[in-house]
Design a protein around this motif. Structure first.
Motif, PDB file in Angstrom:
ATOM      1  N   SER A  66      18.347 -19.825   4.465  1.00  0.00           N
ATOM      2  CA  SER A  66      18.565 -21.273   4.410  1.00  0.00           C
ATOM      3  C   SER A  66      17.364 -21.939   3.755  1.00  0.00           C
ATOM      4  O   SER A  66      16.872 -22.949   4.231  1.00  0.00           O
ATOM      5  CB  SER A  66      18.784 -21.843   5.810  1.00  0.00           C
ATOM      6  OG  SER A  66      17.673 -21.560   6.638  1.00  0.00           O
ATOM      7  N   ARG A  67      16.875 -21.340   2.709  1.00  0.00           N
ATOM      8  CA  ARG A  67      15.737 -21.907   2.021  1.00  0.00           C
ATOM      9  C   ARG A  67      15.922 -21.810   0.514  1.00  0.00           C
ATOM     10  O   ARG A  67      16.669 -20.962   0.023  1.00  0.00           O
ATOM     11  CB  ARG A  67      14.446 -21.210   2.445  1.00  0.00           C
ATOM     12  CG  ARG A  67      14.373 -19.729   2.076  1.00  0.00           C
ATOM     13  CD  ARG A  67      13.130 -19.109   2.665  1.00  0.00           C
ATOM     14  NE  ARG A  67      12.899 -17.760   2.183  1.00  0.00           N
ATOM     15  CZ  ARG A  67      11.876 -17.004   2.575  1.00  0.00           C
ATOM     16  NH1 ARG A  67      11.035 -17.470   3.470  1.00  0.00           N
ATOM     17  NH2 ARG A  67      11.713 -15.800   2.094  1.00  0.00           N
ATOM     18  N   PHE A  68      15.224 -22.650  -0.182  1.00  0.00           N
ATOM     19  CA  PHE A  68      15.322 -22.729  -1.626  1.00  0.00           C
ATOM     20  C   PHE A  68      14.043 -22.157  -2.242  1.00  0.00           C
ATOM     21  O   PHE A  68      12.952 -22.665  -2.003  1.00  0.00           O
ATOM     22  CB  PHE A  68      15.528 -24.187  -2.058  1.00  0.00           C
ATOM     23  CG  PHE A  68      15.507 -24.383  -3.543  1.00  0.00           C
ATOM     24  CD1 PHE A  68      16.432 -23.757  -4.354  1.00  0.00           C
ATOM     25  CD2 PHE A  68      14.564 -25.207  -4.128  1.00  0.00           C
ATOM     26  CE1 PHE A  68      16.417 -23.937  -5.730  1.00  0.00           C
ATOM     27  CE2 PHE A  68      14.537 -25.406  -5.501  1.00  0.00           C
ATOM     28  CZ  PHE A  68      15.465 -24.764  -6.304  1.00  0.00           C
ATOM     29  N   GLU A  69      14.203 -21.078  -2.999  1.00  0.00           N
ATOM     30  CA  GLU A  69      13.062 -20.488  -3.707  1.00  0.00           C
ATOM     31  C   GLU A  69      12.775 -21.367  -4.909  1.00  0.00           C
ATOM     32  O   GLU A  69      13.477 -21.318  -5.922  1.00  0.00           O
ATOM     33  CB  GLU A  69      13.377 -19.061  -4.141  1.00  0.00           C
ATOM     34  CG  GLU A  69      13.751 -18.117  -3.011  1.00  0.00           C
ATOM     35  CD  GLU A  69      12.562 -17.751  -2.151  1.00  0.00           C
ATOM     36  OE1 GLU A  69      11.413 -17.957  -2.609  1.00  0.00           O
ATOM     37  OE2 GLU A  69      12.763 -17.271  -1.020  1.00  0.00           O
ATOM     38  N   ALA A  70      11.729 -22.165  -4.815  1.00  0.00           N
ATOM     39  CA  ALA A  70      11.514 -23.226  -5.788  1.00  0.00           C
ATOM     40  C   ALA A  70      10.558 -22.860  -6.914  1.00  0.00           C
ATOM     41  O   ALA A  70      10.615 -23.457  -7.990  1.00  0.00           O
ATOM     42  CB  ALA A  70      10.996 -24.484  -5.084  1.00  0.00           C
ATOM     43  N   ALA A  71       9.660 -21.904  -6.683  1.00  0.00           N
ATOM     44  CA  ALA A  71       8.692 -21.541  -7.714  1.00  0.00           C
ATOM     45  C   ALA A  71       8.113 -20.177  -7.390  1.00  0.00           C
ATOM     46  O   ALA A  71       8.082 -19.746  -6.226  1.00  0.00           O
ATOM     47  CB  ALA A  71       7.572 -22.578  -7.823  1.00  0.00           C
ATOM     48  N   THR A  72       7.649 -19.489  -8.423  1.00  0.00           N
ATOM     49  CA  THR A  72       7.024 -18.179  -8.269  1.00  0.00           C
ATOM     50  C   THR A  72       5.766 -18.128  -9.124  1.00  0.00           C
ATOM     51  O   THR A  72       5.788 -18.514 -10.296  1.00  0.00           O
ATOM     52  CB  THR A  72       7.975 -17.045  -8.684  1.00  0.00           C
ATOM     53  OG1 THR A  72       9.130 -17.069  -7.847  1.00  0.00           O
ATOM     54  CG2 THR A  72       7.303 -15.692  -8.539  1.00  0.00           C
ATOM     55  N   GLY A  73       4.688 -17.666  -8.525  1.00  0.00           N
ATOM     56  CA  GLY A  73       3.429 -17.496  -9.254  1.00  0.00           C
ATOM     57  C   GLY A  73       3.098 -16.027  -9.403  1.00  0.00           C
ATOM     58  O   GLY A  73       3.276 -15.244  -8.470  1.00  0.00           O
ATOM     59  N   THR A  74       2.628 -15.638 -10.580  1.00  0.00           N
ATOM     60  CA  THR A  74       2.220 -14.257 -10.841  1.00  0.00           C
ATOM     61  C   THR A  74       0.694 -14.205 -10.909  1.00  0.00           C
ATOM     62  O   THR A  74       0.077 -14.968 -11.657  1.00  0.00           O
ATOM     63  CB  THR A  74       2.820 -13.743 -12.152  1.00  0.00           C
ATOM     64  OG1 THR A  74       4.256 -13.821 -12.081  1.00  0.00           O
ATOM     65  CG2 THR A  74       2.426 -12.295 -12.396  1.00  0.00           C
ATOM     66  N   PHE A  75       0.106 -13.286 -10.148  1.00  0.00           N
ATOM     67  CA  PHE A  75      -1.345 -13.222 -10.034  1.00  0.00           C
ATOM     68  C   PHE A  75      -1.832 -11.797 -10.291  1.00  0.00           C
ATOM     69  O   PHE A  75      -1.088 -10.824 -10.110  1.00  0.00           O
ATOM     70  CB  PHE A  75      -1.811 -13.663  -8.642  1.00  0.00           C
ATOM     71  CG  PHE A  75      -1.454 -15.080  -8.289  1.00  0.00           C
ATOM     72  CD1 PHE A  75      -2.342 -16.117  -8.522  1.00  0.00           C
ATOM     73  CD2 PHE A  75      -0.212 -15.379  -7.737  1.00  0.00           C
ATOM     74  CE1 PHE A  75      -2.012 -17.420  -8.196  1.00  0.00           C
ATOM     75  CE2 PHE A  75       0.133 -16.679  -7.408  1.00  0.00           C
ATOM     76  CZ  PHE A  75      -0.782 -17.701  -7.641  1.00  0.00           C
ATOM     77  N   GLN A  76      -3.087 -11.711 -10.707  1.00  0.00           N
ATOM     78  CA  GLN A  76      -3.745 -10.411 -10.877  1.00  0.00           C
ATOM     79  C   GLN A  76      -5.204 -10.549 -10.465  1.00  0.00           C
ATOM     80  O   GLN A  76      -5.873 -11.532 -10.814  1.00  0.00           O
ATOM     81  CB  GLN A  76      -3.657  -9.932 -12.323  1.00  0.00           C
ATOM     82  CG  GLN A  76      -4.337  -8.582 -12.570  1.00  0.00           C
ATOM     83  CD  GLN A  76      -4.088  -8.035 -13.954  1.00  0.00           C
ATOM     84  OE1 GLN A  76      -2.952  -7.824 -14.344  1.00  0.00           O
ATOM     85  NE2 GLN A  76      -5.144  -7.829 -14.718  1.00  0.00           N
TER      86      GLN A  76
END
Length: 223
Positions: A66-76
């Motif tokens: 019941s949640r909205f995946e609104a953004a994704t960050g890629t890190f290294q």
């Protein structure tokens, strides 16, 4: 006019038998080579083979999302972890490892946390107001295909210990440290702010497509 024709002499029965004998030897030699390789692969005491005896996958639970995946960050991140002994030089006892950790962090808005009065609609159903909780960050998801030990220095005693144990060392500490640093970087970034903005834009566009002329999306910490 006379036409002459030359006739090749036919091979004698003895010659044909010799050719058949030679061809049979060649076929037998090929079979012996192939069979020898197969037998060696099975009988070689130093050979290895993989046998998958894993148990069937067990489904432990299912949860409704019941949640909205609104953004994704890629890190290294490059983790530089050094361990020294108290009274021994690094050449004798001590390790230093450079570990490259790469992965993503999702930012989501939990719609199940919307209060009962968090959605209001005007009587003529032309205006809608929604009050949302702020975006949260999911636990980092390290990509194993892009996370690896870049370089490592080990003391003599550490190399002997790894040789006797047959293991190059536990890398869980490196993964946990990489996750910790990526989490800190995600918190310091604008990932949650981007997720808030994407959620507002999504809800505004969806409700306007349903016929609402005015849509107001606010967060619970806003006046």
């Amino acid at each position: 006019m006379t036409t002459s024709r030359t006739t090749l002499p036919e091979a004698s029965p003895g010659r044909r038998r010799r050719w058949r004998y030679v061809a049979g030897l060649l076929v037998l030699a090929v079979l012996l080579v192939v069979g020898g390789r197969l037998a060696w692969s099975w009988l070689n005491p130093l050979g290895e083979r993989s046998i998958d005896r894993s148990q069937p996958v067990l489904l432990q639970s299912i949860k409704d999302m019941s949640r909205f995946e609104a953004a994704t960050g890629t890190f290294q991140v490059v983790v530089d972890l050094e361990k020294d002994a108290n009274f021994l030089p690094d050449a004798v006892k001590g390790t230093r490892t450079l570990f490259v950790g790469a992965g993503g962090v999702d930012a989501y808005v939990d719609f199940s946390a919307i209060a009962a009065d968090g959605v209001t609609v005007s009587q003529d159903r032309t205006e809608a107001t929604i009050r949302l909780p702020r975006a949260q960050l999911e636990k980092p998801n390290l990509d194993n295909s892009r996370s690896y030990v870049f370089a490592q220095q080990r003391g003599l005693l550490d190399r002997v210990q790894d040789f006797l144990s047959g293991s190059p060392g536990d890398q869980r500490e490196l993964y946990l440290l990489a996750e910790k640093k990526i989490t800190e970087a995600a918190v310091a970034s604008d990932l949650r702010a981007r997720a808030d903005a994407n959620t507002k834009a999504m809800l505004t566009g969806m409700l306007k497509s349903l016929g609402f002329s005015k849509v107001t999306v606010k967060f619970t910490d806003e006046a």
